[in-house]
Write an enzyme that holds these catalytic residues in place. Structure first.
Site, PDB file in Angstrom:
ATOM      1  N   GLU A 413       0.688  -0.958  -0.293  1.00 32.56           N
ATOM      2  CA  GLU A 413       0.180   0.046   0.321  1.00 32.56           C
ATOM      3  C   GLU A 413       0.739   1.584   0.463  1.00 32.56           C
ATOM      4  O   GLU A 413       0.969   2.036   0.518  1.00 32.56           O
ATOM      5  CB  GLU A 413      -0.898  -0.517   0.991  1.00 32.56           C
TER       6      GLU A 413
HETATM    7  C1  LIG Z   1       1.232 -10.270   0.158  1.00 28.33           C
HETATM    8  C2  LIG Z   1       1.736  -8.983  -1.258  1.00 28.33           C
HETATM    9  C3  LIG Z   1      -0.091  -8.424  -0.713  1.00 28.33           C
HETATM   10  C4  LIG Z   1      -0.098  -7.275  -2.031  1.00 28.33           C
HETATM   11  N1  LIG Z   1      -1.377  -6.736  -2.203  1.00 28.33           N
HETATM   12  C5  LIG Z   1      -2.052  -6.380  -2.915  1.00 28.33           C
HETATM   13  C6  LIG Z   1      -3.636  -5.603  -3.571  1.00 28.33           C
HETATM   14  O1  LIG Z   1      -4.030  -6.768  -3.030  1.00 28.33           O
HETATM   15  N2  LIG Z   1      -3.688  -4.928  -4.251  1.00 28.33           N
HETATM   16  C7  LIG Z   1      -2.947  -4.531  -4.977  1.00 28.33           C
HETATM   17  O2  LIG Z   1      -2.455  -3.857  -6.745  1.00 28.33           O
HETATM   18  N3  LIG Z   1      -0.593  -4.577  -4.241  1.00 28.33           N
HETATM   19  C8  LIG Z   1      -0.832  -5.459  -4.013  1.00 28.33           C
HETATM   20  N4  LIG Z   1       0.311  -5.494  -3.699  1.00 28.33           N
HETATM   21  C9  LIG Z   1       1.847  -4.880  -4.364  1.00 28.33           C
HETATM   22  C10 LIG Z   1       2.180  -4.035  -3.307  1.00 28.33           C
HETATM   23  O3  LIG Z   1       1.352  -3.180  -3.461  1.00 28.33           O
HETATM   24  C11 LIG Z   1       3.755  -2.978  -4.264  1.00 28.33           C
HETATM   25  O4  LIG Z   1       4.398  -4.503  -3.727  1.00 28.33           O
HETATM   26  C12 LIG Z   1       3.821  -2.186  -3.666  1.00 28.33           C
HETATM   27  O5  LIG Z   1       3.203  -1.212  -3.765  1.00 28.33           O
HETATM   28  C13 LIG Z   1       5.230  -1.814  -4.129  1.00 28.33           C
HETATM   29  O6  LIG Z   1       5.651  -2.597  -5.590  1.00 28.33           O
HETATM   30  P1  LIG Z   1       7.096  -3.258  -6.157  1.00 28.33           P
HETATM   31  O7  LIG Z   1       6.743  -4.778  -5.225  1.00 28.33           O
HETATM   32  O8  LIG Z   1       6.919  -3.215  -7.452  1.00 28.33           O
HETATM   33  O9  LIG Z   1       8.160  -2.998  -5.697  1.00 28.33           O
HETATM   34  P2  LIG Z   1       9.245  -2.036  -6.695  1.00 28.33           P
HETATM   35  O10 LIG Z   1       8.086  -0.994  -7.064  1.00 28.33           O
HETATM   36  O11 LIG Z   1      10.205  -2.446  -7.158  1.00 28.33           O
HETATM   37  O12 LIG Z   1       9.811  -0.782  -5.073  1.00 28.33           O
HETATM   38  C14 LIG Z   1      10.884  -1.866  -4.583  1.00 28.33           C
HETATM   39  C15 LIG Z   1      11.087  -0.782  -3.716  1.00 28.33           C
HETATM   40  O13 LIG Z   1      12.045   0.537  -4.207  1.00 28.33           O
HETATM   41  C16 LIG Z   1      11.763   1.416  -3.520  1.00 28.33           C
HETATM   42  N5  LIG Z   1      11.702   2.465  -4.004  1.00 28.33           N
HETATM   43  C17 LIG Z   1      10.738   2.196  -4.984  1.00 28.33           C
HETATM   44  N6  LIG Z   1      10.007   2.805  -5.691  1.00 28.33           N
HETATM   45  C18 LIG Z   1      11.058   4.333  -5.377  1.00 28.33           C
HETATM   46  C19 LIG Z   1      11.251   6.083  -5.202  1.00 28.33           C
HETATM   47  N7  LIG Z   1      10.149   6.557  -6.241  1.00 28.33           N
HETATM   48  N8  LIG Z   1      12.516   6.436  -3.817  1.00 28.33           N
HETATM   49  C20 LIG Z   1      12.645   5.662  -2.397  1.00 28.33           C
HETATM   50  N9  LIG Z   1      12.948   4.483  -3.142  1.00 28.33           N
HETATM   51  C21 LIG Z   1      12.111   3.701  -4.504  1.00 28.33           C
HETATM   52  C22 LIG Z   1      11.543   0.911  -2.245  1.00 28.33           C
HETATM   53  O14 LIG Z   1      11.835   0.368  -1.627  1.00 28.33           O
HETATM   54  C23 LIG Z   1      10.327  -0.423  -2.819  1.00 28.33           C
HETATM   55  O15 LIG Z   1      10.351  -1.151  -1.703  1.00 28.33           O
HETATM   56  C24 LIG Z   1       0.663  -6.728  -2.252  1.00 28.33           C
HETATM   57  C25 LIG Z   1       1.806  -6.622  -2.604  1.00 28.33           C
HETATM   58  C26 LIG Z   1       2.379  -7.890  -1.409  1.00 28.33           C
HETATM   59  C27 LIG Z   1       4.093  -8.459  -1.713  1.00 28.33           C
END
Ligand SMILES: Cc1cc2nc3c(=O)[nH]c(=O)nc-3n(C[C@H](O)[C@H](O)[C@H](O)COP(=O)(O)OP(=O)(O)OC[C@H]3O[C@@H](n4cnc5c(N)ncnc54)[C@H](O)[C@@H]3O)c2cc1C
Length: 598
Positions: A413
């Site tokens: 989130e």
């Molecule tokens: C168990 C689980 C349940 C989930 N449930 C849902 C759901 O119900 N619905 C839904 O839509 N999504 C869901 N998600 C998705 C979740 O919201 C995303 O994993 C989250 O938004 C991060 O996106 P990403 O994993 O692609 O990480 P990325 O976008 O690749 O980011 C990885 C890391 O990079 C860093 N980062 C990224 N951007 C920046 C920035 N601008 N500045 C500084 N650091 C940055 C942060 O440390 C981040 O943790 C779920 C994920 C998990 C693991």
């Protein structure tokens, strides 16, 4: 303007369209950034009206009984499944439709009251609280907030009673933190009656058990070659919907079904669009505001369990002929846990009440709550784990599961990094716009002095006037006045950063982190003062006026004020240049001359 600058201006324009829609009442967090203490939003401490409290107490009794009898967090984790009888029980006790209006079969609870229920669930099992959140806080939220009357009548009743389940599907491979980068397309059919959806969603909680999913997809903007995000109601029986992975194997919250699915030439009737076409990102961000509030409640419940476990063990386990609780380094952890828990409860209550009381824009406060509570829960689990020593590592105790379960909180989130940047940038926009007004007028006097004069007086007013933090309890006057002074200092620091760095501050995340950190601590301290004032006046509804609880609140304020001072002094005294230069060289990035390590 170079290409980067053009892109930046485009992003700013898009963000402004999305986040700032006309004049609104000044919220608490935005007020802090302008050097003001908008007392009305935080004080007096929000109370649940007596009739609602009686209903909440009744529900809590019922739910506690259900959880005592049917919730087995160990089995949920081991079997990677939340059993049907528990889901049915949650449905029966109203949990799956608690804040939905009564006319659709819901209980009509306020966010504040609903947060108390999620605290209870979060204290026992994170899988179950995340499942509940995915269904209720975000799964049916877009329908509740943006659905037309017909849509609500058609879709809500079975969802609210838990006969059907819901999910919220935003994330894709290319749209994680960068939520606006959704690639799923929704192309209107020739006759305009349908949209054809193509794309894949991943990491979606409840995806494989949901009967209705709110899906974000890109629709064409009429009369241009642009596209914008739109929210659709999708059902898994639509031809073209394919579940690719119903339950992705994972580290924690293993009971939740986290799925990946594809939509291939899937026709969705235009009647299934939620909210205005092309405004799906606004829909998504508003939905996530609610998710982040209940997230705060779940983390608060988890932190309460950590404190309980830590106290039990510290009083029981003996080493060196003493109980662990006799050692100062153990006391340090327990004192801090109690202090943070008091603040987490207070912040959750105040934030939820902002929604209940109709503040239009509470995005900064919900982001602060999410970051604060997820970080503090992680620390609490780590500390409780340490107090348990080797025994915490084994699966007969809950701490290893709690540790695994809690790790997602800082990522889901909105990752905490993205939210920290968001808090600082959206917060600084208020004073930033006032400076821009003054600056633009200085260089173009023909614009007239009117707006610049008001902006100048606002900035000057905040620079000379220490805001008052009104409290009823005499014993809290000193803390209230310290907080007022810190808000004043914070405002000067924000002004200084804006004048010194100007637009490049938008990329300076280490500066943003300190500004957001200080703002978050000030919000937490304001909530704690508000709650403590109410406890001291004997009007608390939480029975929290016990001496230990008051001490915890006082400790929180002391520690929080220290942290605020540290954040502010590190704005000028830091090792950012060296840190960034080191990271750049390790990352193999070329150093730009005069870039100050950036
Ligand atoms: C168990 C689980 C349940 C989930 N449930 C849902 C759901 O119900 N619905 C839904 O839509 N999504 C869901 N998600 C998705 C979740 O919201 C995303 O994993 C989250 O938004 C991060 O996106 P990403 O994993 O692609 O990480 P990325 O976008 O690749 O980011 C990885 C890391 O990079 C860093 N980062 C990224 N951007 C920046 C920035 N601008 N500045 C500084 N650091 C940055 C942060 O440390 C981040 O943790 C779920 C994920 C998990 C693991």
């Amino acid at each position: 303007m170079n290409e980067v600058e053009i892109q930046r201006q485009k992003e700013i324009k898009e963000a402004e369209e999305l986040l700032f829609t006309g004049p609104q009442a000044l919220g608490f967090a935005k007020g802090l950034f302008l050097g003001r203490f908008v007392a009305d939003w935080a004080m007096p401490y929000p109370r649940i009206p007596a009739a609602q409290q009686a209903e909440l107490d009744k529900s809590l009794t019922e739910i506690r009984q259900l959880l005592d009898e049917h919730l087995d967090p160990v089995a949920i984790d081991r079997n990677a499944d939340i059993p049907r009888h528990l889901i049915d029980g949650l449905a029966r006790t109203g949990v799956l439709g608690m804040t939905a209006p009564k006319e659709y079969g819901g209980r009509g609870f306020s966010q504040r009251a609903y947060c108390k229920i999620l605290e209870e669930i979060g204290a026992r099992c994170a899988s179950t609280s995340v499942f509940t959140n995915a269904h209720h806080s975000i799964g049916i939220r877009a329908l509740l907030l943006f659905g037309s009357r017909e849509q609500k009548q058609r879709w809500l009743p079975p969802l609210v009673t838990g006969e059907q389940l819901a999910a919220f599907a935003l994330t894709e491979e290319q749209a994680g933190s960068d939520a606006a980068n959704v690639q799923t397309t929704a192309t209107p059919s020739a006759d305009g009656s349908h949209f054809i959806l193509n794309g894949e969603k991943r990491y979606i909680t409840n995806a494989s058990i949901a009967h209705v999913l709110t899906v974000m997809a890109r629709t064409p903007v009429p009369g241009s070659d642009k596209t914008a995000i739109t929210a659709f109601l999708v059902t898994p029986d639509m031809p073209g919907f394919t579940m690719l992975e119903p339950r992705m194997e994972k580290l924690g919250i293993r009971g939740t079904a986290t799925g990946r699915f594809a939509m291939r030439d899937m026709a969705v009737p235009k009647e299934n669009i939620l909210g205005p076409i092309g405004k799906g990102l606004k829909v998504a961000l508003t939905v996530l505001d609610f998710g982040r509030t209940t997230f705060g409640a779940c983390c608060t419940g988890g932190a309460r369990t950590c404190l309980q476990l830590a106290v039990e063990h510290a009083n029981r386990r003996r080493q060196f002929k003493k109980t662990l609780g006799d050692f100062d380094l153990v006391k340090k952890k327990i004192g801090r846990m109690a202090a943070d828990l008091y603040a987490m409860e207070a912040m959750t209550a105040v934030t939820a009440s902002l929604i209940d009381r109709g503040l239009e824009d509470y995005m900064i406060e919900t982001a602060m709550l999410k970051v604060f509570t997820t970080e503090r829960l992680w620390e609490a689990i780590n500390d409780a784990f340490q107090i348990y020593g080797g025994s915490a590592y084994f699966t007969d105790l809950p701490l290893e599961r709690m540790l695994r379960d809690a790790r997602i909180n800082q990522i889901g989130e909105g990752s905490n990094e993205v939210l920290i940047s968001f808090i600082a940038l959206v917060g600084m926009r208020g004073p930033g716009m006032e400076f821009k007004e003054i600056y633009d007028t200085m260089f173009n006097p023909s614009r007239g002095l009117g707006k610049a004069w008001t902006a100048g007086m606002n900035r000057l007013g905040a620079a000379v006037k220490i805001p008052s933090v009104p409290v009823k309890s005499e014993s809290l006057r000193s803390q209230a006045s310290q907080l007022g002074r810190l808000i004043w200092r914070f405002n000067l620091s924000v002004n200084r950063a804006l004048i010194k760095y100007r637009e490049p501050v938008m990329d300076m995340q280490l500066v943003q982190e300190r500004i957001a950190g200080a703002a978050m601590e000030m919000f937490a301290s304001a909530c704690v003062i508000s709650r403590l004032d109410s406890d001291l006046q004997g009007v608390s509804q939480n029975g929290a006026s016990a001496p230990a609880s008051r001490r915890a609140a006082q400790l929180f304020l002391q520690q929080s004020f220290h942290r605020i001072r540290r954040f502010l002094s590190e704005l000028t005294d830091n090792d950012d240049a060296e840190l960034l230069a080191t990271a750049n060289s390790v990352l193999g990035k070329e150093e730009q001359p005069g870039s100050n390590g950036r």
